[in-house]
Design a protein around this motif. Structure first.
Motif, PDB file in Angstrom:
ATOM      1  N   GLY A   1       0.820  -1.196   0.000  1.00 24.63           N
ATOM      2  CA  GLY A   1       0.000   0.000   0.000  1.00 24.63           C
ATOM      3  C   GLY A   1       0.857   1.249   0.000  1.00 24.63           C
ATOM      4  N   PRO A   2       0.355   2.338   0.591  1.00 25.21           N
ATOM      5  CA  PRO A   2       1.129   3.576   0.630  1.00 25.21           C
ATOM      6  C   PRO A   2       2.502   3.380   1.270  1.00 25.21           C
ATOM      7  CG  PRO A   2      -1.133   3.973   1.312  1.00 25.21           C
ATOM      8  CD  PRO A   2      -0.987   2.486   1.202  1.00 25.21           C
ATOM      9  N   GLY A   3       3.471   4.126   0.743  1.00 23.11           N
ATOM     10  CA  GLY A   3       4.834   4.021   1.232  1.00 23.11           C
ATOM     11  C   GLY A   3       5.703   3.100   0.421  1.00 23.11           C
ATOM     12  N   HIS A   4       5.219   2.683  -0.767  1.00 24.17           N
ATOM     13  CA  HIS A   4       5.973   1.739  -1.580  1.00 24.17           C
ATOM     14  C   HIS A   4       6.137   2.230  -3.018  1.00 24.17           C
ATOM     15  CE1 HIS A   4       4.531  -0.888   1.711  1.00 24.17           C
ATOM     16  NE2 HIS A   4       5.708  -1.470   1.537  1.00 24.17           N
ATOM     17  N   ARG A   5       7.253   1.855  -3.603  1.00 22.00           N
ATOM     18  CA  ARG A   5       7.464   1.950  -5.044  1.00 22.00           C
ATOM     19  C   ARG A   5       7.278   0.558  -5.621  1.00 22.00           C
ATOM     20  NH1 ARG A   5      12.257   4.654  -8.660  1.00 22.00           N
ATOM     21  NH2 ARG A   5      10.777   6.389  -8.462  1.00 22.00           N
TER      22      ARG A   5
ATOM     23  N   TRP B   1     -16.198  -4.284  -6.603  1.00 24.90           N
ATOM     24  CA  TRP B   1     -15.527  -3.406  -7.568  1.00 24.90           C
ATOM     25  C   TRP B   1     -16.569  -2.449  -8.118  1.00 24.90           C
ATOM     26  CZ3 TRP B   1     -15.993  -1.680 -12.499  1.00 24.90           C
ATOM     27  CH2 TRP B   1     -14.867  -1.071 -13.080  1.00 24.90           C
ATOM     28  N   PRO B   2     -16.274  -1.146  -8.236  1.00 25.00           N
ATOM     29  CA  PRO B   2     -14.973  -0.516  -8.024  1.00 25.00           C
ATOM     30  C   PRO B   2     -14.814   0.140  -6.652  1.00 25.00           C
ATOM     31  CG  PRO B   2     -16.382   1.008  -9.184  1.00 25.00           C
ATOM     32  CD  PRO B   2     -17.213  -0.231  -8.936  1.00 25.00           C
ATOM     33  N   GLN B   3     -15.725  -0.156  -5.688  1.00 24.53           N
ATOM     34  CA  GLN B   3     -15.583   0.450  -4.358  1.00 24.53           C
ATOM     35  C   GLN B   3     -14.210   0.169  -3.751  1.00 24.53           C
ATOM     36  OE1 GLN B   3     -18.423  -0.787  -5.608  1.00 24.53           O
ATOM     37  NE2 GLN B   3     -20.212  -0.338  -4.333  1.00 24.53           N
ATOM     38  N   GLY B   4     -13.651  -0.998  -4.039  1.00 30.00           N
ATOM     39  CA  GLY B   4     -12.346  -1.352  -3.491  1.00 30.00           C
ATOM     40  C   GLY B   4     -11.179  -0.738  -4.220  1.00 30.00           C
ATOM     41  N   GLY B   5     -11.418  -0.173  -5.413  1.00 26.63           N
ATOM     42  CA  GLY B   5     -10.365   0.471  -6.172  1.00 26.63           C
ATOM     43  C   GLY B   5      -9.595  -0.480  -7.069  1.00 26.63           C
ATOM     44  N   GLU B   6      -8.943   0.092  -8.058  1.00 27.32           N
ATOM     45  CA  GLU B   6      -8.073  -0.636  -8.984  1.00 27.32           C
ATOM     46  C   GLU B   6      -7.003   0.322  -9.470  1.00 27.32           C
ATOM     47  OE1 GLU B   6     -10.065  -2.626 -12.259  1.00 27.32           O
ATOM     48  OE2 GLU B   6      -8.422  -2.115 -13.633  1.00 27.32           O
TER      49      GLU B   6
ATOM     50  N   ASN C   1     -11.336   9.553  -2.424  1.00 22.95           N
ATOM     51  CA  ASN C   1     -11.882   9.346  -1.073  1.00 22.95           C
ATOM     52  C   ASN C   1     -13.279   9.963  -0.983  1.00 22.95           C
ATOM     53  OD1 ASN C   1      -9.606   8.003  -0.282  1.00 22.95           O
ATOM     54  ND2 ASN C   1      -8.668   9.751   0.744  1.00 22.95           N
ATOM     55  N   HIS C   2     -14.224   9.363  -1.679  1.00 19.69           N
ATOM     56  CA  HIS C   2     -15.567   9.924  -1.778  1.00 19.69           C
ATOM     57  C   HIS C   2     -16.456   9.605  -0.579  1.00 19.69           C
ATOM     58  CE1 HIS C   2     -16.199  11.657  -5.891  1.00 19.69           C
ATOM     59  NE2 HIS C   2     -15.048  11.049  -6.101  1.00 19.69           N
ATOM     60  N   PHE C   3     -16.172   8.534   0.138  1.00 21.63           N
ATOM     61  CA  PHE C   3     -17.065   8.104   1.210  1.00 21.63           C
ATOM     62  C   PHE C   3     -16.246   7.564   2.372  1.00 21.63           C
ATOM     63  CE2 PHE C   3     -17.024   5.327  -2.501  1.00 21.63           C
ATOM     64  CZ  PHE C   3     -16.397   4.190  -2.025  1.00 21.63           C
ATOM     65  N   SER C   4     -16.814   7.627   3.544  1.00 18.94           N
ATOM     66  CA  SER C   4     -16.072   7.291   4.756  1.00 18.94           C
ATOM     67  C   SER C   4     -15.894   5.790   4.965  1.00 18.94           C
ATOM     68  CB  SER C   4     -16.777   7.895   5.980  1.00 18.94           C
ATOM     69  OG  SER C   4     -18.096   7.371   6.104  1.00 18.94           O
ATOM     70  N   GLU C   5     -16.761   4.966   4.364  1.00 14.68           N
ATOM     71  CA  GLU C   5     -16.709   3.520   4.619  1.00 14.68           C
ATOM     72  C   GLU C   5     -15.409   2.874   4.144  1.00 14.68           C
ATOM     73  OE1 GLU C   5     -21.090   4.581   4.224  1.00 14.68           O
ATOM     74  OE2 GLU C   5     -19.208   5.126   3.244  1.00 14.68           O
ATOM     75  N   TRP C   6     -14.790   3.441   3.080  1.00 14.26           N
ATOM     76  CA  TRP C   6     -13.579   2.812   2.538  1.00 14.26           C
ATOM     77  C   TRP C   6     -12.851   3.805   1.649  1.00 14.26           C
ATOM     78  CZ3 TRP C   6     -11.417  -1.494   4.165  1.00 14.26           C
ATOM     79  CH2 TRP C   6     -10.406  -2.101   3.416  1.00 14.26           C
ATOM     80  N   HIS C   7     -11.595   4.032   1.945  1.00 15.20           N
ATOM     81  CA  HIS C   7     -10.733   4.843   1.098  1.00 15.20           C
ATOM     82  C   HIS C   7      -9.830   3.882   0.327  1.00 15.20           C
ATOM     83  CE1 HIS C   7     -11.146   8.673   3.814  1.00 15.20           C
ATOM     84  NE2 HIS C   7     -12.251   8.367   3.164  1.00 15.20           N
ATOM     85  N   PRO C   8     -10.120   3.646  -0.943  1.00 19.14           N
ATOM     86  CA  PRO C   8      -9.522   2.505  -1.645  1.00 19.14           C
ATOM     87  C   PRO C   8      -8.006   2.516  -1.730  1.00 19.14           C
ATOM     88  CG  PRO C   8     -10.627   3.989  -3.184  1.00 19.14           C
ATOM     89  CD  PRO C   8     -11.039   4.402  -1.806  1.00 19.14           C
ATOM     90  N   PHE C   9      -7.383   3.681  -1.872  1.00 20.87           N
ATOM     91  CA  PHE C   9      -5.943   3.712  -2.093  1.00 20.87           C
ATOM     92  C   PHE C   9      -5.168   4.027  -0.820  1.00 20.87           C
ATOM     93  CE2 PHE C   9      -7.974   5.002  -6.189  1.00 20.87           C
ATOM     94  CZ  PHE C   9      -7.875   3.743  -6.762  1.00 20.87           C
ATOM     95  N   GLU C  10      -5.806   3.726   0.313  1.00 17.02           N
ATOM     96  CA  GLU C  10      -5.120   3.772   1.600  1.00 17.02           C
ATOM     97  C   GLU C  10      -4.959   2.376   2.185  1.00 17.02           C
ATOM     98  OE1 GLU C  10      -7.151   6.541   4.094  1.00 17.02           O
ATOM     99  OE2 GLU C  10      -6.857   8.235   2.726  1.00 17.02           O
ATOM    100  N   HIS C  11      -5.213   1.354   1.346  1.00 15.95           N
ATOM    101  CA  HIS C  11      -5.189  -0.039   1.798  1.00 15.95           C
ATOM    102  C   HIS C  11      -4.286  -0.884   0.906  1.00 15.95           C
ATOM    103  CE1 HIS C  11      -8.509   0.520   4.672  1.00 15.95           C
ATOM    104  NE2 HIS C  11      -9.006   1.359   3.765  1.00 15.95           N
ATOM    105  N   GLN C  12      -3.963  -2.065   1.408  1.00 15.26           N
ATOM    106  CA  GLN C  12      -3.077  -2.985   0.702  1.00 15.26           C
ATOM    107  C   GLN C  12      -3.756  -3.536  -0.559  1.00 15.26           C
ATOM    108  OE1 GLN C  12       0.209  -4.378   2.233  1.00 15.26           O
ATOM    109  NE2 GLN C  12      -0.059  -2.301   3.007  1.00 15.26           N
TER     110      GLN C  12
END
Length: 315
Positions: A111-115, A150-155, A285-296
């Motif tokens: 997730g965040p913090g990686h190349r 998908w796509p709530q979980g992001g891609e 980050n449209h909704f509070s239930e899940w921010h897709p690109f803050e997760h693994q």
């Protein structure tokens, strides 16, 4: 028999420094120098997807056979062995094409913090209906459920290269407008992406190159199929930066107001502030239930044949 090959000689994951400077520590890699695929790192997906469709309308069947996924040496331009993912025109079970598809789900995710970067040559992808993708899907779910839609979980599509657009790569994110009770809704999809021109090393003008100019001449220096390139992202807490080789060409900001006015709108533009055309977009980050690109998320490598309109390079 006709076939097309995509070749990968290295995938590596680096941990960024604590202040996310240009200081990285290698934490995971696969250089494919073993004679067989390392299944402690990779799952091989087989079949044709849910109800016979991976989601793009492609017409191939993914297999675990060495005809579709193999390790090869003596690849020009590579320093060692390579992973070779091959699509073939052949009758197999119920389809007239076969392909390869693999992922790190449940084994490795980041997730965040990686190349995250792969060195890839989509060697034979030169015609409409052929494609290869190096992308990511969620490896985490909300605490109150065992799945995320998908796509709530992001891609994240780090590399989406199709034969119908041979001189450009697409780097993009997919996400949802609304949580929608974690259920599929046809209207609930946002795509923010920009193309990269191999010739000018920036977002092209026009920014949507469209289908055409295929097949490129074999060995054309401006076609993605001709050479190895490094395709990657630097994933920060507040944004994702897409790059090819050393050139950043798309930056997606996660929060409303991070790049544009805080107005609740998904926005994008092309910036010339670096002397190159860079695509800027927000926000996911449209909704509070899940921010897709803050997760693994886990990695996916997939090649395919065909597709519905505007997906995977077309029919």
């Amino acid at each position: 028999m006709n076939y097309l090959r995509t070749i990968l000689c290295l995938i590596c994951i680096c941990q960024m420094g604590q202040v996310y400077s240009q200081s990285y520590t290698l934490i995971w890699e696969d250089d494919f120098n073993n004679p067989i695929l390392d299944t402690s790192k990779w799952n091989i997906e087989i079949g044709t997807g849910v109800n016979g469709d991976w989601g793009t309308g492609q017409i191939d069947r993914a297999t675990e056979r060495p005809e579709n996924i193999s390790i090869s040496n003596a690849i020009p331009g590579a320093s060692g062995s390579c992973l070779v993912i091959t699509s073939r025109e052949e009758h197999y079970i119920d389809r007239e094409y076969t392909s390869g598809r693999m992922n790190t789900e449940g084994k490795f995710s980041w997730g965040p913090g990686h190349r995250i970067v792969a060195r890839v040559k989509p060697k034979d992808i030169r015609f409409m209906g052929q494609g290869f993708a190096f992308w990511m899907l969620p490896n985490e779910t909300p605490s109150d459920t065992n799945y995320i839609m998908w796509p709530q979980g992001g891609e994240i599509d780090i590399m989406e290269y199709v034969g119908a657009i041979p001189y450009h790569n697409l780097g993009s994110v997919h996400y949802a407008y609304d949580w929608a009770n974690n259920e599929w809704q046809s209207w609930n999809h946002v795509h923010q992406g920009f193309y990269y021109s191999y010739e000018t090393e920036q977002v092209p003008d026009p920014s949507e190159p469209g289908y055409g100019n295929y097949p490129p001449p074999i060995g054309s220096p401006f076609a993605g199929s001709s050479e190895f390139h490094d395709y990657g992202i630097d994933w920060f807490d507040d944004r994702i930066e897409f790059f090819i080789d050393s050139t950043v060409y798309h930056i997606h900001y996660l929060n409303d107001g991070a790049q544009f006015t805080a107005d609740g709108q998904d926005e994008s533009e092309i910036s010339l502030t670096t002397g190159k055309r860079i695509g800027l977009s927000e926000y996911s980050n449209h909704f509070s239930e899940w921010h897709p690109f803050e997760h693994q998320m886990y990695l996916v490598l997939s090649t395919g044949v065909g597709g519905s309109v505007n997906t995977y390079g077309g029919q």
